[in-house]
Design an enzyme around this catalytic site. Structure first.
Site, PDB file in Angstrom:
ATOM      1  N   TYR A 142       0.824  -1.212   0.000  1.00 50.66           N
ATOM      2  CA  TYR A 142       0.000   0.000   0.000  1.00 50.66           C
ATOM      3  C   TYR A 142       0.859   1.263   0.000  1.00 50.66           C
ATOM      4  O   TYR A 142       0.397   2.337  -0.373  1.00 50.66           O
ATOM      5  CB  TYR A 142      -0.943   0.028   1.216  1.00 50.66           C
ATOM      6  CG  TYR A 142      -2.017  -1.047   1.215  1.00 50.66           C
ATOM      7  CD1 TYR A 142      -2.186  -1.908   0.134  1.00 50.66           C
ATOM      8  CD2 TYR A 142      -2.877  -1.197   2.291  1.00 50.66           C
ATOM      9  CE1 TYR A 142      -3.156  -2.883   0.128  1.00 50.66           C
ATOM     10  CE2 TYR A 142      -3.858  -2.182   2.297  1.00 50.66           C
ATOM     11  CZ  TYR A 142      -3.984  -3.021   1.215  1.00 50.66           C
ATOM     12  OH  TYR A 142      -4.953  -3.994   1.225  1.00 50.66           O
ATOM     13  N   LYS A 191       3.533 -15.421   2.744  1.00 44.34           N
ATOM     14  CA  LYS A 191       3.417 -16.183   1.490  1.00 44.34           C
ATOM     15  C   LYS A 191       4.842 -16.518   1.046  1.00 44.34           C
ATOM     16  O   LYS A 191       5.298 -16.128  -0.031  1.00 44.34           O
ATOM     17  CB  LYS A 191       2.668 -15.304   0.458  1.00 44.34           C
ATOM     18  CG  LYS A 191       2.328 -15.993  -0.836  1.00 44.34           C
ATOM     19  CD  LYS A 191       1.192 -16.986  -0.718  1.00 44.34           C
ATOM     20  CE  LYS A 191       0.973 -17.698  -2.050  1.00 44.34           C
ATOM     21  NZ  LYS A 191       0.235 -18.950  -1.930  1.00 44.34           N
ATOM     22  N   ASP A 223      -2.927 -18.091   2.220  1.00 43.44           N
ATOM     23  CA  ASP A 223      -4.097 -18.739   1.616  1.00 43.44           C
ATOM     24  C   ASP A 223      -4.673 -19.794   2.563  1.00 43.44           C
ATOM     25  O   ASP A 223      -5.889 -19.929   2.716  1.00 43.44           O
ATOM     26  CB  ASP A 223      -3.781 -19.322   0.229  1.00 43.44           C
ATOM     27  CG  ASP A 223      -2.368 -19.865   0.103  1.00 43.44           C
ATOM     28  OD1 ASP A 223      -1.622 -19.819   1.099  1.00 43.44           O
ATOM     29  OD2 ASP A 223      -2.013 -20.361  -0.981  1.00 43.44           O
ATOM     30  N   ASP A 251     -10.973  -8.480   7.675  1.00 44.11           N
ATOM     31  CA  ASP A 251     -12.378  -8.371   7.245  1.00 44.11           C
ATOM     32  C   ASP A 251     -13.045  -9.736   7.332  1.00 44.11           C
ATOM     33  O   ASP A 251     -14.187  -9.868   7.752  1.00 44.11           O
ATOM     34  CB  ASP A 251     -12.468  -7.855   5.797  1.00 44.11           C
ATOM     35  CG  ASP A 251     -12.567  -6.336   5.745  1.00 44.11           C
ATOM     36  OD1 ASP A 251     -12.136  -5.693   6.717  1.00 44.11           O
ATOM     37  OD2 ASP A 251     -13.066  -5.805   4.736  1.00 44.11           O
TER      38      ASP A 251
END
Ligand code: NAD
Length: 365
Positions: A142, A191, A223, A251
């Site tokens: 970001y 990851k 994942d 979320d």
């Protein structure tokens, strides 16, 4: 105690939910003999409309001069077509970076009264959901370079993901220290089977683990973590992860507890001046209809009292009032049970009534 709070109402449901949190804070101040003063700060779409900038420097300075910042939410369809550097969310990223709040703490805890509002099967919910996601907040993709260019007659977009050892280490320490205060289990999510930044992340976490022998560190690929959060959330105590993975996983973690409208968050750096906000967005679909759930914002105000102002009794007083509200069967639309028989036992309320009922239920311990 006197505290000055910078208040960012923002866009969409932001002003509605913040108003209710301020009513609760005012009553807490009255009960415990504190004075809270509020400094209004424009950020997001409303700041673009007024100042042509999602967070003018003067507004950031007001936040930096405060004892802490309470934020509703920013953004909305109206500003979707403005250039990337002027988007309402840029104001939020600039605020987080300007305040240096690198650690975002998002609890995922199911209120027993809302067990039936969870979309998970009851046998999974019964095992308990009570974990914290510690998310790195001012690094990663970001905050990397973003560009869109034309190459070979087509558009090519690039977003760069960078992490330094120092950035990983400081958030890692928050993860370990949070686990020490809970059950001593820390799950580091990355990851590392694909990304260099994740391999560095994992290496730094394991190096730090030697300094925290009382914490059991495990690794999980992001994942798999997304799957495990819905399959067996009881296995988690503290999750520590990078910015984008934390954004997405938190979320997911919120919805299994019933509603995104219930979850508060705190963001802290090296000073006690923190940023407190519900984890949801500006919910333009329900803005102005009095349907928003203000509890995530009210609980964010409670976190502010506990973590930035050292007012644990006052924070607990707010949490008890929320629990009492739920005990009495009051529900905003997002947490109404879907089963008609269960719904009949509850009373549907709007945002304003929710705020005033919680205010009236505040009791000094
Ligand atoms: P959202 O969180 O605003 O809404 C997702 C869904 O949850 C909607 O159906 C909404 O009605 C519901 N919801 C959210 N908060 C609720 C509440 N308190 N009570 C009841 N229902 C609630 O996410 P979105 O729709 O993806 O984004 C809307 C806007 O918010 C976008 O402009 C986005 O960029 C922005 N956004 C801002 C923040 C922030 O300010 N921190 C965070 C996320 C998204």
């Amino acid at each position: 105690m006197n505290k000055n709070i910078a208040v960012i109402r923002g866009d969409g449901i932001g002003p509605e939910i913040v108003e209710q949190a301020l009513c609760v804070l005012d009553r807490v101040a009255e009960l415990y003999g504190h004075t809270f003063t509020y400094t209004d700060v424009d950020m997001g779409g409303c700041a673009i409309d007024k100042w042509g900038d999602p967070l003018p420097e003067e507004m950031l300075q007001k936040c930096l001069a405060s004892d802490s910042v309470l934020l509703g939410a920013v953004g909305g369809n109206k500003w979707n077509s403005v250039p990337g550097h002027l988007r309402p969310e840029k104001g939020l990223l600039r605020l987080r970076a300007g305040m240096g709040v690198y650690s975002n703490n998002r609890p995922a805890k199911i209120w027993p009264q809302l067990a039936s509002a969870s979309p998970l099967k009851s046998d999974i919910v019964e095992k308990g959901i009570d974990f914290i996601i510690v998310r790195e907040l001012i690094g990663g993709i970001y905050f990397g370079e973003h560009k869109t260019e034309t190459k070979d007659a087509q558009q090519v977009a690039t977003d760069i993901l960078t992490y330094s050892e120092k950035e990983i280490e400081r958030i890692g320490r928050i993860g370990f220290e949070t686990a020490q205060k809970r059950s001593g289990r820390l799950c580091s999510v990355e990851k590392s089977n694909v990304l260099d930044s994740s391999r560095l992340w994992k290496a730094v976490m394991h190096r730090l683990a030697e300094e925290y022998p009382d914490v059991e560190l495990t690794d999980m690929l992001v994942d798999n973590c997304a799957m495990q959060i819905v399959k067996n959330p009881a296995q988690f105590d503290v999750i520590v992860t990078e910015n984008m993975f934390g954004d997405i996983l938190s979320d997911e973690a919120s919805i299994i507890t019933g509603s995104i409208g219930m979850i508060p968050s705190s963001s802290l750096g090296s000073s006690s001046c923190g940023l407190y906000e519900p984890i949801h967005g500006s919910a333009p679909d329900i803005a102005g209809t009095d349907a928003a759930n203000p509890i995530g914002t009210i609980l964010s105000a409670a976190m502010m009292l506990r973590f930035s102002f050292d007012m644990s009794a006052e924070a607990e007083c707010i949490e008890n009032a929320v629990s009492a509200l739920l005990d009495k069967g009051y529900r905003t639309a997002d947490i109404m049970p879907s089963d008609p028989a269960e719904a009949e036992k509850c009373k549907k309320i709007g945002c304003k009534e929710c705020g005033s009922l919680i205010t009236s239920l505040l009791k000094k311990a």
